[in-house]
Design an enzyme around this catalytic site. Structure first.
Site, short mmCIF file in Angstrom:
data_model
loop_
_atom_site.label_atom_id
_atom_site.label_comp_id
_atom_site.label_asym_id
_atom_site.label_seq_id
_atom_site.Cartn_x
_atom_site.Cartn_y
_atom_site.Cartn_z
N CYS A 75 -20.45 -74.54 13.81
CA CYS A 75 -20.87 -73.25 14.34
C CYS A 75 -22.25 -72.85 13.83
O CYS A 75 -22.86 -73.55 13.03
CB CYS A 75 -19.85 -72.19 13.92
SG CYS A 75 -19.80 -71.94 12.14
N ALA B 5 -22.68 -72.59 10.12
CA ALA B 5 -22.87 -73.92 9.50
C ALA B 5 -24.32 -74.35 9.65
O ALA B 5 -24.89 -74.96 8.74
CB ALA B 5 -21.93 -74.94 10.14
N ARG C 86 -22.63 -80.52 1.18
CA ARG C 86 -23.66 -81.23 1.95
C ARG C 86 -24.59 -82.07 1.09
O ARG C 86 -25.51 -82.70 1.58
CB ARG C 86 -24.45 -80.26 2.83
CG ARG C 86 -24.85 -80.96 4.11
CD ARG C 86 -25.25 -80.02 5.22
NE ARG C 86 -25.79 -80.81 6.32
CZ ARG C 86 -27.08 -81.02 6.51
NH1 ARG C 86 -27.99 -80.49 5.72
NH2 ARG C 86 -27.49 -81.77 7.52
N HIS D 56 -29.47 -73.01 13.43
CA HIS D 56 -30.78 -73.49 12.96
C HIS D 56 -31.87 -72.55 13.48
O HIS D 56 -32.75 -72.12 12.74
CB HIS D 56 -31.08 -74.89 13.48
CG HIS D 56 -30.04 -75.91 13.16
ND1 HIS D 56 -29.69 -76.91 14.05
CD2 HIS D 56 -29.27 -76.10 12.07
CE1 HIS D 56 -28.75 -77.67 13.51
NE2 HIS D 56 -28.47 -77.20 12.31
#
Lengths: 486, 519
Positions: free
Chosen positions: A63, A66, A97, A197
């Site tokens: 999503c 994220a 990550r 992003h």
């Protein structure tokens, strides 16, 4: 065993037909647009992308949160990133990550910590703005060396009408010198990580660039200043990239965002060139810096010696002869290493086939590294690529390559079952499915806890890892000997 | 040049090479504009003080490094414990990616789960269409016997009504009218993953026992001699459930494990991927109504479920993750009492062997101080076991444990001389624990993978006995329940003790007089 090109294309077409049969008609129509066998000469892969996932099919996507907290903002090390909303989102993405950094965690660095507002029912009913204010106050008391705070919105924030922008403005006034950034990356926005992003990039534009004090953190510029954009330093990727840029005579003034700091972000407009690795997640801010500050940008690819050399030369072409010579010097310096790595691993990997499914960059970017080792990528697709990614992909893939956008669990399983590649490269959710099937696998998000894979130092690790995955003796044990004969 | 084809350096060594060390130094000095080293040191030291602890414990809004997850994770756990059941989470799709990753990182297994992939339009108009299309796709693609629906916080905030939505989806032909779609509302902003476990299991029992959302007659209870077992949310489920099955069999008791994901998360690598394996069947769920009694192994993980079962006329025995000698005794005696069957010699022998092992080793654990954190029931079980070993559970902390839980822990302290200096901390997180480990140090820490940050900062050796465990492999395959499980836990406690002692005495010519060969 090996098929001709025409046979491969026909097989892939058939395979697509076959998986589509399993869907209800309406869904089959939708999914058909995401699947294709690439035809050489075309300018894109002829698949639809960046559109809504079909419900109930087991998409691999995540999503917007994220994409913002997990990818863009999370690695910025001297800021505290609040997962604003219920506890889960921050918990599941906590330190998962592998964004490497140097710093004293909990004191002046906060990447591998989980700060959450842990919303309760009363916060949903009465709103969470007051709580957010209090949280920012408590952060100043307990973590006085933080350089700023970002508020990473989880789903409820946008649904209950909270005004995190007002809170951020108010608190930024109160705590002079601390950058406070609200990000509207609620998970229901957009169709994947990708919008996250974009929203994260926009937040840097609006809440970092537009509010920064030009007198702060000044340094002497040089004609060779560059910034690394879109490298999250997974397993140290940005470091094994930075070292090459510096060796060729450039000065890296910022890393976005792996091992990055807020001062580096703020100083990036002073760069002479932005070098962009992950186009998908950071093209937005690169374009903005070009428009507003006149900083040009160039994409590069540091996977595998062929692409590294081409990229070093491409980057150098933006500078004078000193840097151009520097690029050649670096390429020459590492020639012996890459030759030795290839001599050692290529004979073990020659002709092996690979199927990929990763995020927004690697489905194309890593192909060259595999080819340097004599391997062939026979299928690839993006979780959250856009059409411009599929256009760029045409420069990497061969005729007939199977392309699958936002692949579903069912499709991926069927494709691999039929094509039987020697290696699948995808994520943790896929890893064990394929290993159960007896297919070697490497995680291509986290490097399967290895890395770095970028740069020349990374290529040796990449080659070693692919060899150990494919040539592990375990794959000869999957069938019991008393069943083998049958 | 640091890298070499004949000796490929991994990250932990590559970045210690001088080229990289220099790179880090230059980056920090020229571009990071960080705080002076002295200032960082000063704050490091300050965070170790009582003063910092007071400020840390005074916060009421910020949570830092909690030891809990959200409700739907528990719901996905539950769905995975039923035969050929696919977990369907209604709401944003990113959540599902997170649950699947989280479980796969712990169990090193695939975790199947689908999402209704709601986006902005669904936020405005509701997620009905997502449910209608989603159920149809899931049903035709993955052919489950049952689809267990739960919710993300998005669907909860906008108020989607699962009962109505599922009905409408059936009317629209997404799945057959008589197809089983049990559901549970699992808002992430209430409780934690153990609440989600409770709600999801409740949803499944209600569905099968109470008339399948008014589409079938309610089942009539015809009592039999069987006993149900509900394990609760459990990171060691793969090892624990077979152990429970074995205990029931050894005692010769008819039983049903309500929610058993131990096969689903333990499939072989033999060339075939099994999307579904094992688990409680629908028929077993229906028949479980007739059981004589239900054992709830973790009370705080199944509070509402326990109530429902009791209301249906069964005896419910609610335990708090009993482990160790007395804990397992309590569990077996409950089984014996309910079933009227004696505890067989075989289990008594196992008990004797466990006591033997404890007698052999207790001196090493006696008086050792432990800090532990995790789910409320597991904390109760571990506290009881540690006290039984003569160890002191000095700090017992739970992010999702409330005051009622804390009172139970306190009662355990009060009942043992070793509990005298011990304290319980409900609704606290690992940043609170960090302060405690500095101001009142202990010998060992028991926790999950995230505890390694506490180990790094405070030097307290970590024993991994709490979900999730990402950085050690296969612990979940071994039971921690029953006498056999207690043996495993005992060995883990001892291993860490011996490793620490060896590490502390390993300097040649300086401390190695104590580097004993026999311990």
């Amino acid at each position: 065993m090996s098929l001709t090109m025409e046979e491969t294309k026909a097989r892939n077409k058939e395979l697509i037909e076959e998986v589509l049969k399993a869907y209800p008609e309406k869904t089959a129509k939708k999914r058909a647009k995401h699947l294709n066998a690439f035809e050489e000469g075309k300018t894109d892969c002829n698949v639809k992308s960046n559109i809504k996932s079909v419900p109930g099919v087991m998409t691999i996507r995540g999503c917007a949160y994220a994409g913002s907290k997990g990818v863009v903002w999370g690695p910025i090390k001297d800021m505290i990133h609040i997962s604003h909303g219920p506890v889960g989102c921050g918990q599941y993405s906590w330190a998962a990550r592998r964004n490497y950094y140097i710093g004293t965690t909990g004191i002046d660095t906060f990447v591998t910590m989980q700060f959450t507002s842990d919303f309760q029912e009363k916060d949903i009913v009465f709103g969470g703005d007051k709580k957010l204010e209090k949280i920012i106050d408590e952060i100043q008391v307990l973590f006085p060396l933080n350089k700023g705070i970002s508020v990473q919105s989880e789903c409820p924030i946008g649904l209950i009408g909270d005004d995190i922008e007002a809170v951020s403005k108010k608190k930024a006034k109160e705590y002079v010198g601390k950058t406070i950034v609200p990000v509207r990356c609620e998970g229901f926005r957009g169709v994947s990580q990708s919008l996250g992003h974009h929203l994260a990039n926009d937040a840097i534009r609006d809440w970092v660039f537009d509010k920064m004090d030009p007198e702060k953190n000044k340094f002497e510029g040089s004609p060779y200043d560059v910034a690394i954009i879109g490298d999250y330093n997974i397993g140290g990727d940005a470091w094994s990239s930075r070292i090459l840029l510096e060796e060729m005579g450039l000065r890296v003034i910022a890393q976005w965002s792996g091992d990055g700091s807020i001062a580096e972000l703020e100083n990036t407009p002073k760069a002479k060139l932005n070098v962009l690795h992950c186009y998908r997640s950071m093209n937005y801010i690169s374009r903005h810096m070009e428009e507003k500050y006149g900083v040009p940008w160039v994409e590069y690819n540091f996977f595998g010696p062929s692409k590294i050399a081409a990229s070093l030369r491409e980057i150098a072409s933006h500078f004078d002869d000193k840097i151009k010579e520097g690029a050649e010097r670096v390429i020459a310096k590492y020639q012996a290493l890459t030759d030795a790595v290839i001599a050692k691993y290529r004979p073990r990997l020659e002709g092996k086939t690979v199927m990929l499914f990763v995020g927004g960059l690697r489905p194309r970017h890593v192909i060259g590294a595999y080819e340097d080792l004599g391997m062939n990528v026979v299928g690839t697709g993006y979780e959250f690529g856009h059409n411009d990614d599929y256009q760029r992909t045409t420069h990497y893939v061969k005729d007939g390559t199977l392309i699958y956008d936002d692949v579903t669990g069912f499709e991926f399983e069927k494709f691999v079952e039929k094509i039987q590649p020697d290696l699948v490269g995808s994520g943790i959710k896929e890893k064990y499915v394929f290993q159960k099937m007896g297919v070697p696998f490497r995680q291509m998000h986290s490097w399967d806890y290895s890395g770095p894979y970028h740069g020349y130092d990374g290529f040796g690790i990449f080659a070693r890892d692919m060899d150990m995955a494919i040539n592990s003796p375990v794959w000869s044990l999957t069938k019991a000997p008393w069943k083998k004969a049958a | 040049m640091p890298q070499n084809a004949d000796n490929i350096l991994d990250h932990e060594n590559l970045f210690r090479q001088p080229e990289y060390v220099e790179l880090f130094e230059n980056k920090k000095r020229d571009f990071e504009f960080g705080h002076p080293v002295d200032k960082v040191k000063e704050i490091v030291e300050w965070t170790k003080t009582k003063d910092y602890q007071e400020k840390n414990f005074a916060r009421d809004s910020l949570t830092v490094n909690p030891a809990k997850a959200c409700q739907p994770l528990g719901a996905v756990f539950v769905a995975n414990g039923f035969a050929r059941t696919l977990s369907f989470v209604h709401g944003s799709q990113g959540c599902v990616a997170y649950y699947r990753s989280h479980f796969s990182r712990h169990f090193k297994e695939p975790t199947s789960c689908v999402s209704s992939s709601m986006t902005e339009d669904a936020a405005v108009f509701g997620g009905l269409n997502n449910m209608v299309d989603g159920l149809a796709n899931t049903h035709s693609l993955y052919k489950p016997d049952m689809i267990a629906v739960s919710t993300t916080c998005m669907a909860e905030v906008i108020g989607d009504d699962l009962n109505a939505f599922i009905k409408t989806a059936k009317e629209k032909g997404s799945v057959p009218m008589d197809y089983d779609v049990p559901f549970a509302h699992t808002p992430a902003f209430v409780g934690s993953h153990i609440t989600g476990y409770d709600n999801a299991l409740l949803g499944i029992l209600k569905h099968f026992w109470d008339g399948k959302a008014d589409t079938a007659p309610k089942l009539e209870r015809v009592p039999n001699e069987s006993i149900n077992f509900i394990g609760g949310f459990d990171g060691f489920v793969v090892g624990n459930m077979p152990e429970i099955r074995r205990i029931f069999k050894t005692m010769g008791i008819e039983h049903t494990l309500l929610c058993d994901p131990s096969d689903n998360w333990n499939t072989p690598t033999d060339g075939t991927y099994r999307m579904y394996d094992g688990g409680t069947t629908k028929q077993q769920v229906a028949e479980a109504l007739n059981a004589k009694a239900t054992i709830v192994f973790q009370q705080f993980s199944a509070e509402k479920t326990a109530k429902l079962i009791a209301e249906h006329g069964q005896e419910v025995v609610a335990l708090n993750h009993p482990m160790g000698v007395a804990g397992t005794d309590q569990f077996l005696m409950a089984l014996s009492r309910i079933s009227g069957k004696p505890i067989p010699a075989e289990l008594e022998l196992e008990r004797g062997r466990l006591v033997d092992a404890i007698a052999d080793s207790q001196a090493h654990l006696h008086g050792k101080k432990y800090a532990l954190y995790g789910d409320p029931d597991l904390m109760l079980g571990l506290t009881q076991f540690l006290l039984e070993l003569g160890a002191e559970p000095t700090h017992v902390l739970s992010t999702n444990g409330d005051d009622k839980w804390a009172a139970k822990v306190q009662a355990l302290f009060d009942a043992s001389p070793f509990g005298k200096n011990c304290k319980v901390y409900p609704k606290r997180d690992l940043w609170h624990m960090r302060s405690l480990l500095f101001t009142e140090p202990v010998d060992f820490l028991i926790g999950n993978t995230y505890g390694k940050y506490l180990e790094r900062d405070t030097g307290t050796p970590l024993i991994r006995l709490v979900f999730p465990i990402f950085d050690r492999h296969h612990y979940h395959r071994m039971p921690i329940w029953g006498y056999e499980g207690a043996m495993r836990v005992l060995v883990m406690l001892l291993d860490e003790f011996f490793e620490s002692l060896d590490a502390n005495t390993i300097i040649p010519g300086k401390t190695d007089y104590s580097y004993d060969i026999i311990r």
